[in-house]
Write a protein that holds these residues in place. Sequence first.
Motif, mmCIF file in Angstrom:
data_model
loop_
_atom_site.group_PDB
_atom_site.id
_atom_site.type_symbol
_atom_site.label_atom_id
_atom_site.label_comp_id
_atom_site.label_asym_id
_atom_site.label_seq_id
_atom_site.Cartn_x
_atom_site.Cartn_y
_atom_site.Cartn_z
ATOM 1 N N LEU A 90 5.886 12.374 5.171
ATOM 2 C CA LEU A 90 5.401 13.617 4.571
ATOM 3 C C LEU A 90 4.102 13.400 3.806
ATOM 4 N N LEU A 91 3.979 12.264 3.127
ATOM 5 C CA LEU A 91 2.755 11.964 2.396
ATOM 6 C C LEU A 91 1.557 11.859 3.332
ATOM 7 N N PHE A 92 1.742 11.242 4.496
ATOM 8 C CA PHE A 92 0.646 11.165 5.458
ATOM 9 C C PHE A 92 0.289 12.551 5.992
ATOM 10 N N LEU A 93 1.292 13.398 6.189
ATOM 11 C CA LEU A 93 1.002 14.758 6.655
ATOM 12 C C LEU A 93 0.258 15.556 5.591
ATOM 13 N N VAL A 94 0.615 15.374 4.326
ATOM 14 C CA VAL A 94 -0.094 16.039 3.234
ATOM 15 C C VAL A 94 -1.503 15.458 3.107
ATOM 16 N N ALA A 95 -1.649 14.169 3.378
ATOM 17 C CA ALA A 95 -2.959 13.514 3.302
ATOM 18 C C ALA A 95 -3.922 14.075 4.333
ATOM 19 N N PHE A 96 -3.413 14.714 5.375
ATOM 20 C CA PHE A 96 -4.292 15.368 6.346
ATOM 21 C C PHE A 96 -5.081 16.476 5.663
ATOM 22 N N ARG A 97 -4.412 17.184 4.777
ATOM 23 C CA ARG A 97 -5.075 18.289 4.069
ATOM 24 C C ARG A 97 -5.874 17.788 2.865
ATOM 25 N N PHE A 98 -5.301 16.869 2.128
ATOM 26 C CA PHE A 98 -5.936 16.329 0.931
ATOM 27 C C PHE A 98 -6.245 14.848 1.181
ATOM 28 N N ARG A 99 -7.399 14.579 1.760
ATOM 29 C CA ARG A 99 -7.707 13.226 2.225
ATOM 30 C C ARG A 99 -7.852 12.205 1.105
ATOM 31 N N LEU A 100 -7.958 12.652 -0.129
ATOM 32 C CA LEU A 100 -8.023 11.693 -1.227
ATOM 33 C C LEU A 100 -6.702 10.935 -1.378
ATOM 34 N N LEU A 101 -5.620 11.489 -0.831
ATOM 35 C CA LEU A 101 -4.315 10.825 -0.888
ATOM 36 C C LEU A 101 -4.175 9.709 0.146
ATOM 37 N N MET A 102 -5.070 9.663 1.122
ATOM 38 C CA MET A 102 -4.927 8.716 2.220
ATOM 39 C C MET A 102 -4.890 7.252 1.759
ATOM 40 N N PRO A 103 -5.801 6.792 0.885
ATOM 41 C CA PRO A 103 -5.705 5.390 0.455
ATOM 42 C C PRO A 103 -4.390 5.085 -0.253
ATOM 43 N N PHE A 104 -3.896 6.023 -1.040
ATOM 44 C CA PHE A 104 -2.611 5.846 -1.724
ATOM 45 C C PHE A 104 -1.479 5.728 -0.703
ATOM 46 N N ALA A 105 -1.504 6.592 0.314
ATOM 47 C CA ALA A 105 -0.478 6.544 1.354
ATOM 48 C C ALA A 105 -0.540 5.224 2.126
ATOM 49 N N ILE A 106 -1.740 4.759 2.438
ATOM 50 C CA ILE A 106 -1.889 3.492 3.156
ATOM 51 C C ILE A 106 -1.422 2.326 2.293
ATOM 52 N N LEU A 107 -1.701 2.389 1.005
ATOM 53 C CA LEU A 107 -1.235 1.348 0.086
ATOM 54 C C LEU A 107 0.293 1.312 0.031
ATOM 55 N N LEU A 108 0.927 2.478 -0.017
ATOM 56 C CA LEU A 108 2.396 2.527 0.005
ATOM 57 C C LEU A 108 2.950 1.994 1.320
ATOM 58 N N LEU A 109 2.300 2.348 2.423
ATOM 59 C CA LEU A 109 2.727 1.842 3.732
ATOM 60 C C LEU A 109 2.602 0.321 3.786
ATOM 61 N N ALA A 110 1.497 -0.213 3.273
ATOM 62 C CA ALA A 110 1.311 -1.667 3.257
ATOM 63 C C ALA A 110 2.405 -2.332 2.437
ATOM 64 N N GLY A 111 2.725 -1.752 1.287
ATOM 65 C CA GLY A 111 3.799 -2.299 0.455
ATOM 66 C C GLY A 111 5.131 -2.279 1.171
ATOM 67 N N PHE A 112 5.434 -1.160 1.855
ATOM 68 C CA PHE A 112 6.693 -1.074 2.597
ATOM 69 C C PHE A 112 6.724 -2.106 3.724
ATOM 70 N N CYS A 113 5.611 -2.242 4.459
ATOM 71 C CA CYS A 113 5.569 -3.193 5.576
ATOM 72 C C CYS A 113 5.790 -4.618 5.083
ATOM 73 N N LEU A 114 5.130 -4.980 4.010
ATOM 74 C CA LEU A 114 5.287 -6.339 3.493
ATOM 75 C C LEU A 114 6.686 -6.557 2.933
ATOM 76 N N TYR A 115 7.243 -5.549 2.259
ATOM 77 C CA TYR A 115 8.619 -5.646 1.776
ATOM 78 C C TYR A 115 9.588 -5.828 2.945
ATOM 79 N N ALA A 116 9.399 -5.047 4.003
ATOM 80 C CA ALA A 116 10.282 -5.138 5.170
ATOM 81 C C ALA A 116 10.171 -6.508 5.836
ATOM 82 N N CYS A 117 8.969 -7.057 5.899
ATOM 83 C CA CYS A 117 8.786 -8.396 6.491
ATOM 84 C C CYS A 117 9.463 -9.471 5.649
#
Length: 193
Positions: A90-117
């Motif tokens: 949902l955050l990535f979908l909202v980031a489509f409208r408000f692109r300033l959220l995109m780096p925050f969303a990518i940072l959260l995704l990176a954290g999740f990916c590294l946690y999962a690994c």
Amino acid sequence: CGFAAVQHALVAVRRPLEPMHMLFALLCLVAALYFLDKTAIALQPGSTDIMSVLRRWRIITSILFFVTLTWFVAEFTSTRPWWLLIGLSLLFLVAFRFRLLMPFAILLLAGFCLYACVHQYRSGARRRALTLGIGIVVFLGFLLPNITAHYVSMNFYGVSEFGFLFLIAIMSFHLMQELRESEQRMHVILDNI
């Protein structure tokens, strides 16, 4: 990317109970669509209207790539915190409208990916965790200059495409290697019956 999408889609059709190959095929397809946009811009720089449509297409495919990557990582690592997966999507979908959220969303995704690994590595699937971890780190390493250049308004030719390709190549190789090993084990079992 297109070849990997077709290859893994065919594997997914043969093994419908394993959604990992279908998610990876979708990830490869979205990456191929992203590259198609980049190729169109490079081959035919056009009017402002065409460039704005292509830019919107690039943003949509980027967001679809990140959403699909989130679900693929969850399936690949067997780390599925549903609230986080849905929230990131949902955050990535909202980031489509408000692109300033995109780096925050990518940072959260990176954290999740590294946690999962790390979680997968600790649970014993070390080779899988290291392969995905290396792919994600290299991908993010190539993506970071693009994000920085975009928000600092630098004139910079993006290198994130190399990260996309590296992630797709290393994961495709690993998934196909696992598939071959699984089929070899099945043949050994069937031969011993």
